[in-house]
Scaffold this motif. Structure first.
Motif, PDB file in Angstrom:
ATOM      1  N   ARG A  73       0.831  -1.208   0.000  1.00 44.69           N
ATOM      2  CA  ARG A  73       0.000   0.000   0.000  1.00 44.69           C
ATOM      3  C   ARG A  73       0.865   1.257   0.000  1.00 44.69           C
ATOM      4  NH1 ARG A  73      -3.778   2.664   3.560  1.00 44.69           N
ATOM      5  NH2 ARG A  73      -2.870   1.771   5.454  1.00 44.69           N
ATOM      6  N   GLU A  74       2.034   1.152   0.612  1.00 46.31           N
ATOM      7  CA  GLU A  74       2.925   2.324   0.662  1.00 46.31           C
ATOM      8  C   GLU A  74       3.508   2.680  -0.700  1.00 46.31           C
ATOM      9  OE1 GLU A  74       4.702   2.354   5.195  1.00 46.31           O
ATOM     10  OE2 GLU A  74       6.067   1.976   3.540  1.00 46.31           O
ATOM     11  N   ILE A  75       3.801   1.645  -1.516  1.00 42.55           N
ATOM     12  CA  ILE A  75       4.491   1.999  -2.775  1.00 42.55           C
ATOM     13  C   ILE A  75       3.567   2.013  -3.987  1.00 42.55           C
ATOM     14  CG2 ILE A  75       6.766   1.166  -1.958  1.00 42.55           C
ATOM     15  CD1 ILE A  75       6.405  -1.017  -4.225  1.00 42.55           C
ATOM     16  N   TRP A  76       2.393   1.403  -3.878  1.00 39.19           N
ATOM     17  CA  TRP A  76       1.510   1.350  -5.055  1.00 39.19           C
ATOM     18  C   TRP A  76       0.451   2.447  -4.986  1.00 39.19           C
ATOM     19  CZ3 TRP A  76       0.421  -4.663  -4.745  1.00 39.19           C
ATOM     20  CH2 TRP A  76       1.569  -5.344  -5.208  1.00 39.19           C
ATOM     21  N   ALA A  77       0.290   3.157  -6.082  1.00 38.62           N
ATOM     22  CA  ALA A  77      -0.840   4.086  -6.190  1.00 38.62           C
ATOM     23  C   ALA A  77      -2.116   3.237  -6.236  1.00 38.62           C
ATOM     24  CB  ALA A  77      -0.696   4.896  -7.477  1.00 38.62           C
ATOM     25  N   PRO A  78      -3.287   3.840  -5.865  1.00 39.79           N
ATOM     26  CA  PRO A  78      -4.520   3.057  -5.877  1.00 39.79           C
ATOM     27  C   PRO A  78      -4.730   2.349  -7.219  1.00 39.79           C
ATOM     28  CG  PRO A  78      -4.908   5.183  -4.881  1.00 39.79           C
ATOM     29  CD  PRO A  78      -3.494   5.202  -5.398  1.00 39.79           C
ATOM     30  N   GLY A  79      -5.045   1.053  -7.140  1.00 40.63           N
ATOM     31  CA  GLY A  79      -5.310   0.278  -8.356  1.00 40.63           C
ATOM     32  C   GLY A  79      -4.059  -0.258  -9.029  1.00 40.63           C
ATOM     33  N   GLN A  80      -2.902   0.160  -8.560  1.00 44.06           N
ATOM     34  CA  GLN A  80      -1.649  -0.285  -9.186  1.00 44.06           C
ATOM     35  C   GLN A  80      -1.186  -1.589  -8.524  1.00 44.06           C
ATOM     36  OE1 GLN A  80       1.545   2.399  -8.354  1.00 44.06           O
ATOM     37  NE2 GLN A  80       2.720   1.813 -10.140  1.00 44.06           N
ATOM     38  N   GLY A  81      -0.452  -2.424  -9.285  1.00 44.72           N
ATOM     39  CA  GLY A  81       0.163  -3.620  -8.722  1.00 44.72           C
ATOM     40  C   GLY A  81      -0.769  -4.821  -8.706  1.00 44.72           C
TER      41      GLY A  81
END
Ligand code: NAD
Ligand code: TYD
Length: 347
Positions: free
Chosen positions: A113-121
């Motif tokens: 959650r810290e490194i991914w923008a919402p919806g990313q990953g």
């Protein structure tokens, strides 16, 4: 893609990496593993020196070390295998199970959650059919089956599944969950039924069958499980659960008898002598009677099907243990533990 695999030095994780790292030189794989008793670095010999493979010895419960790995490697996909995985150990020492399976999964979700923008990953959570508890004589688990775990192991995995789904619903983390039946194949630590029985057979030690040996498991060859996970990563939907099973229900006593026959055939031993090693021992507390998986969702949506039959997979597995005495000896003598301490002890 940059793919972070947790628990890649364990049984299924190592099979996953050995299968996919050479096949996909275009992807970078990072194996994050604490190297507990269940990990064997020798299992990764086929990939250890490949340019698209890296290893990080990190405990999932050490959040600052985990963050540092995320900062260094910036993973786009996380495949979460790491866990305490053995039911019998969860009965004698449940604390490690809550720690790694629950708290470790929580840390991993937070790191994503810290490194991914919402919806990313993509966060792929590898779980078990044991979260559903026990079946009676009939029926199969599907993706809607109510959770009803029996052991500290399955309860801790169920709790981790709930965290993963909550992080999807609340924070929009792109998660996928798979619940798979019992795996078998090369590189499995010999505390689990099939490798334990093979090694005991080779040493002519007793074969301890719990209760009357009538409990049923739905066995899946480990590479079929790895291919299923890869198919879900490639074409699955976020927020969706996939059950994975082998359509191969077997009573424990029948598995043990098949192993006696295969070891006799492969080594020239007398089958009746091997069958004579079978002994019935007191049952495991809370022992689930039967597991069986309905994998029609993954078959219909992703075109996955198990390739290996139980008969052919079991023979392959026996042959692998016969041909890999160095791996077995490293486990038996604890040589691999010394190797880990020498190579990683001071880190
Ligand atoms: P395993 O016990 O062989 O390997 C687990 C790996 O996780 C080891 O390499 C260990 O060092 C690592 N690990 C443990 N605690 C850690 C921590 N705190 N931080 C970092 N790494 C840690 O397990 P397995 O049989 O390969 O199972 C892998 C996953 O698949 C687990 O999540 C398990 O619940 C699930 N699963 C297993 C089966 C099966 O039959 N083995 C079936 C279905 C699902
Ligand atoms: P196991 O490999 O521990 O997997 P799980 O408990 O996760 O299904 O055990 C598989 C089955 O074999 C299970 O019903 C318990 C039984 N079993 C024995 O009868 N004897 C043994 O020594 C072991 C390890 C398991």
């Amino acid at each position: 893609m940059r793919i972070l695999v947790t628990g890649g030095a364990g049984f299924i994780g190592a099979n996953f990496l050995n299968l996919l790292v050479p096949r996909h030189p275009e992807h970078q794989f990072v194996n994050l593993d604490a190297l507990t008793y269940a990990a064997n670095p020798r299992s990764l010999d086929p990939v250890a020196s490949l340019p698209n493979y890296a290893f990080e010895r990190v405990d999932l419960c050490d959040f600052s070390a985990l963050r540092a790995v995320f900062a260094r490697h910036q993973p786009e996909v996380v495949v979460h295998f790491a866990a305490e995985s053995h039911v019998d150990r969860s009965i004698t020492g449940p604390r490690a199970f809550v720690r790694t399976n629950f708290e470790g999964t929580f840390n991993l979700l937070e790191a994503c959650r810290e490194i991914w923008a919402p919806g990313q990953g993509i966060f792929h959570h590898v779980s078990t059919d044991e979260v559903f508890g026990s079946l009676g004589e009939t029926g199969r688990f599907d993706e809607e089956t109510r959770y009803d775990p029996s052991s500290p192991y399955s309860a801790s995995k169920a709790a981790s599944d709930h965290l993963v789904r909550a992080w999807h619903r609340t924070f929009g983390l792109p998660v996928r969950v798979s619940n798979c039946s019992n795996n078998y194949g090369p590189l499995q630590f010999p505390e689990k039924l099939i490798p334990l029985m093979i090694l005991n057979l080779l040493e002519r030690k007793p074969l301890p069958v719990y209760g009357q040996g009538l409990n049923v498991r739905d066995w899946l060859y480990v590479e079929d499980h790895c291919e299923a996970i890869w198919a879900i990563i490639g074409a699955g939907q976020n927020g969706r659960t996939y059950n994975i099973g082998g359509r191969s229900e077997q009573r424990n006593i029948d598995v043990v008898k098949q192993l006696c026959r295969l070891v006799a055939e492969e080594t020239g031993a007398a089958e009746p002598e091997l069958l004579g090693l079978i002994g019935y021992v007191p049952d495991r507390p809370g022992h689930d009677l039967r597991y069986a998986i309905d994998s029609s969702r993954i078959e219909a949506e992703l075109g996955w099907k198990p390739r290996e039959s139980f008969a052919s997979g079991l023979r392959k597995t026996v042959r692998w243990y016969l041909a890999n005495r160095a791996w077995i000896d490293s486990v038996r003598t604890g040589e691999y533990r010394r190797w880990i301490e020498q190579n990683y002890g001071s880190r």
